[in-house]
Design an enzyme around this catalytic site. Structure first.
Site, PDB file in Angstrom:
ATOM      1  N   HIS A  56      -9.410   1.194   4.924  1.00  0.00           N
ATOM      2  CA  HIS A  56      -8.132   1.376   5.632  1.00  0.00           C
ATOM      3  C   HIS A  56      -8.351   2.319   6.813  1.00  0.00           C
ATOM      4  CE1 HIS A  56      -4.069   2.647   6.550  1.00  0.00           C
ATOM      5  NE2 HIS A  56      -3.676   1.538   5.960  1.00  0.00           N
TER       6      HIS A  56
ATOM      7  N   SER B 129       3.403  -2.230  10.283  1.00  0.00           N
ATOM      8  CA  SER B 129       4.844  -2.293  10.534  1.00  0.00           C
ATOM      9  C   SER B 129       5.491  -3.614  10.131  1.00  0.00           C
ATOM     10  CB  SER B 129       5.160  -1.965  12.003  1.00  0.00           C
ATOM     11  OG  SER B 129       4.828  -0.613  12.287  1.00  0.00           O
TER      12      SER B 129
ATOM     13  N   GLU C 125      -6.766   4.731   7.866  1.00  0.00           N
ATOM     14  CA  GLU C 125      -6.575   6.161   7.558  1.00  0.00           C
ATOM     15  C   GLU C 125      -7.804   6.732   6.859  1.00  0.00           C
ATOM     16  OE1 GLU C 125      -2.745   5.640   5.672  1.00  0.00           O
ATOM     17  OE2 GLU C 125      -1.947   5.061   7.625  1.00  0.00           O
TER      18      GLU C 125
ATOM     19  N   ASN D  40       0.875  -1.185   0.000  1.00  0.00           N
ATOM     20  CA  ASN D  40       0.000   0.000   0.000  1.00  0.00           C
ATOM     21  C   ASN D  40       0.904   1.224   0.000  1.00  0.00           C
ATOM     22  OD1 ASN D  40      -1.765   2.075   0.572  1.00  0.00           O
ATOM     23  ND2 ASN D  40      -2.243   1.377   2.655  1.00  0.00           N
TER      24      ASN D  40
ATOM     25  N   GLU E  38      -5.293  -4.932  10.608  1.00  0.00           N
ATOM     26  CA  GLU E  38      -4.244  -3.943  10.838  1.00  0.00           C
ATOM     27  C   GLU E  38      -4.528  -3.190  12.130  1.00  0.00           C
ATOM     28  OE1 GLU E  38      -2.279  -2.711   6.888  1.00  0.00           O
ATOM     29  OE2 GLU E  38      -4.073  -1.500   7.107  1.00  0.00           O
TER      30      GLU E  38
ATOM     31  N   LYS F  65       0.098   4.275  -0.244  1.00  0.00           N
ATOM     32  CA  LYS F  65      -0.507   5.478   0.351  1.00  0.00           C
ATOM     33  C   LYS F  65      -0.260   6.692  -0.563  1.00  0.00           C
ATOM     34  CE  LYS F  65      -0.120   3.242   4.797  1.00  0.00           C
ATOM     35  NZ  LYS F  65      -0.064   3.359   6.239  1.00  0.00           N
TER      36      LYS F  65
ATOM     37  N   GLY G  77       2.660   2.119  10.843  1.00  0.00           N
ATOM     38  CA  GLY G  77       3.657   3.181  10.723  1.00  0.00           C
ATOM     39  C   GLY G  77       4.397   3.498  12.005  1.00  0.00           C
TER      40      GLY G  77
END
Ligand code: PGA
Length: 251
Positions: free
Chosen positions: A93, A209, A95, A10, A164, A12, A170
């Protein structure tokens, strides 16, 4: 790994045409590991060029709109993704959920629109740190699955789920292998509850991660059939090592 491994990058909001060289190198690495399915989800702007530049990897979107067309400034429909060369899309996701206010119903509508347009779908779920600390992680994820999974006759056939944990994305922090296995077993149970036998064939990816150093042990956890990788998918060097780790486990 019981199911064919699926390693998805991904990107992003990263990447311009100059970055296509990395995608080509990732494509070459994937060709060396035919037992592993590999895919990249670049920004919308790169989908067409990437799809034309690669041969062995899938190319997909990071999101899509639930409607086919209309007055939705800045949005992209599933049919548009397909038209530009995408074969799958990520939806839900964390985010998107947190920064764009997407709830489970929105995620489910997007997943169903994507499948109706002919894309396969990766539905993302995961708990926050506070939810894990208060012992609610499995309940939160079960609730997200119940609300976000696409329904319909063949929904399970073109579906993957990515677990996730929000606190692992991250951050360089990952859950223990035992916690990953426990959550993935719980996700599997929900998938079988929702889809019946077809739920056993849905791949469950771990994300958060994942890197070259930890991929081997995370991919070996119970019911983990692949990985959704952010930062470490941006270079062929790190992403290829994750693909190779999956190939080792698949052998
Ligand atoms: P990360 O991102 O690998 O950079 O933690 C994963 C994701 O958000 O899909």
């Amino acid at each position: 790994m019981a199911l064919r491994p699926y390693i998805v990058g991904n990107w992003k909001m990263n990447g311009t045409r100059a970055t296509l060289a990395e995608a080509r190198a990732i494509d070459r690495a994937a060709a060396r590991h035919p037992a592993v399915d590999v895919a990249l989800a670049p920004p919308f702007t790169l989908i067409q060029a990437m799809a034309e530049a690669v041969q062995d990897i899938g190319v997909g979107g990071q999101d899509c709109h639930a409607r086919a067309n209309g007055a939705f400034t800045g949005d992209i429909s599933a049919a548009m993704l397909l038209d530009s060369g995408a074969r799958f899309t990520i939806v839900g996701h964390s985010e998107r959920r947190s920064l764009h206010g997407e709830d489970d119903a929105v995620v489910r509508a997007k997943a169903e629109a994507a499948q109706a347009a002919g894309l396969s779908v990766i539905v993302c779920v995961g708990e926050t740190e506070a939810e894990r600390d208060s012992g609610q992680a499995e309940a939160v994820v079960a609730g997200q699955l119940d609300g976000s999974l696409p329904r319909g006759d063949n929904a399970a056939a073109s579906l993957a789920v990515a677990y996730e944990p929000v606190w692992a994305i991250g951050t360089g922090r990952v859950p223990s292998v035992a916690d990953v296995g426990a959550m993935h077993r719980a996700v599997r149970a929900r998938l079988v509850a929702v889809y019946g036998e077809a739920g056993a064939g849905v791949r469950i990816l771990y994300g958060g991660s994942v890197n070259a150093a930890n991929a081997g042990e995370l991919l070996a956890a119970d019911e983990v059939s692949g990985a959704l990788v952010g930062g470490a998918s941006l270079t062929a060097e790190s992403f290829s090592a994750i693909i190779a780790a999956a190939a080792t486990l698949a052998a």
